[in-house]
Motif scaffolding. Structure first.
Motif, PDB file in Angstrom:
ATOM      1  N   THR A  65      -1.889  -0.299  -5.199  1.00 58.86           N
ATOM      2  CA  THR A  65      -2.770  -0.193  -4.089  1.00 58.86           C
ATOM      3  C   THR A  65      -4.076  -1.113  -3.889  1.00 58.86           C
ATOM      4  O   THR A  65      -4.399  -1.213  -3.001  1.00 58.86           O
ATOM      5  N   TRP A  72     -11.752   2.688  -4.840  1.00 60.11           N
ATOM      6  CA  TRP A  72     -10.241   2.433  -5.451  1.00 60.11           C
ATOM      7  C   TRP A  72     -10.237   1.834  -6.979  1.00 60.11           C
ATOM      8  O   TRP A  72      -9.283   2.222  -7.762  1.00 60.11           O
ATOM      9  N   CYS A  94       0.638  -1.270   0.099  1.00 62.54           N
ATOM     10  CA  CYS A  94       0.087   0.109   0.040  1.00 62.54           C
ATOM     11  C   CYS A  94       0.773   1.209   0.048  1.00 62.54           C
ATOM     12  O   CYS A  94       0.607   2.103  -0.664  1.00 62.54           O
ATOM     13  N   VAL A 133       0.833   3.714  -3.331  1.00 57.78           N
ATOM     14  CA  VAL A 133       0.409   5.310  -2.955  1.00 57.78           C
ATOM     15  C   VAL A 133       1.491   6.197  -3.368  1.00 57.78           C
ATOM     16  O   VAL A 133       1.218   7.151  -4.009  1.00 57.78           O
ATOM     17  N   SER A 147      -3.283  -4.235  -2.477  1.00 53.92           N
ATOM     18  CA  SER A 147      -3.114  -4.296  -1.181  1.00 53.92           C
ATOM     19  C   SER A 147      -4.396  -4.118  -0.458  1.00 53.92           C
ATOM     20  O   SER A 147      -4.502  -4.762   0.569  1.00 53.92           O
ATOM     21  N   PHE A 167      -3.927   7.450   3.021  1.00 52.49           N
ATOM     22  CA  PHE A 167      -3.698   6.072   2.873  1.00 52.49           C
ATOM     23  C   PHE A 167      -2.595   5.640   3.840  1.00 52.49           C
ATOM     24  O   PHE A 167      -2.512   4.669   4.328  1.00 52.49           O
TER      25      PHE A 167
END
Length: 242
Positions: free
Chosen positions: A215, A128, A25, A29, A218, A79
């Protein structure tokens, strides 16, 4: 043996899925936000240099780009904070599930918190997915432009006239239809594709797309791990206390 046993307990209780998801993540990000920010800046520069001579034509586009850049700042901060919270929650639930604390008992508050993380992560994953899909759009636009440039550079591979091969920013909604010139054709387009600005922006958008994909993976990992841990807490908990 006491020291080895302590290390073994720590390793057994470590939330490996959450650790992997957190690292993925943070990496995704950072890649998405950093590369996306610079790619938007490069797009703004290309539009105002080659595709429009009137500031009024791309004034709205610049406002949108700046708004997205501010959203990127907020996305990165959120995040990184949420990833840290999920990692902490992973340590809590994994420790409770594997009962490495002896007479440890889960609480109603703890179960409710775990359920909340599952719900929020599920909603973030759906959101997302839209971000991931949107991040593919600029890659598609730049890839089409690059493909057109390849056809211009190697005219033997196409039956069309070089002068008719163009990149039109208006057809993608980047500029209004009354923008001038709005499109670049032939050798002028080829010269743009050879500039460092175009090459760098294209690759930055690709990197941002990869970051969005990382991301998303994750978040899916978080969701699976959190759902599993919550289910085990609910089914195998030895007791509940306030």
């Amino acid at each position: 043996m006491g020291w080895l046993e302590c290390c073994a307990r720590c390793l057994i209780g470590a939330p490996f899925a959450s650790l992997v998801a957190t690292g993925l993540c943070f990496f995704g990000v950072a890649l998405f936000c950093g590369c996306g920010h610079e790619a938007l800046t490069g797009t703004e520069r290309l539009i105002e240099t080659y595709f429009s001579k009137n500031y009024q034509d791309y004034e709205y586009l610049i406002d949108v780009i700046h708004a997205f850049q501010y959203v990127i700042y907020g996305t990165a901060s959120f995040f990184f904070l949420y990833g840290a919270l999920l990692l902490a929650e992973g340590f809590y639930t994994t420790g409770a599930v594997r009962q490495i604390f002896g007479d440890y008992k889960t609480t109603i508050c703890g179960k409710g918190l775990s359920a909340t993380f599952v719900g929020v992560t599920y909603a973030l994953t759906i959101l997302w997915l839209l971000v991931f899909a949107c991040s593919a759009v600029p890659v598609y636009i730049y890839f089409n432009t690059w493909t057109t440039c390849q056809s211009i550079a190697f005219p033997s591979k196409t039956s069309a006239s070089i002068g008719t091969l163009c990149a039109d920013a208006r057809m993608y909604g980047v500029l209004p239809w009354n923008a001038f010139p709005g499109k670049v054709c032939g050798s002028n387009l080829l010269s743009i594709c050879k500039t460092p600005e175009f090459q760098m922006t294209f690759h930055l958008f690709i990197a941002a797309f990869v970051g969005a994909a990382a991301t998303l993976v994750s978040l899916l990992t978080y969701m699976i791990a959190a759902t599993y841990n919550f289910a085990v807490l609910k089914l195998m908990g030895r007791g509940t206390k306030f």
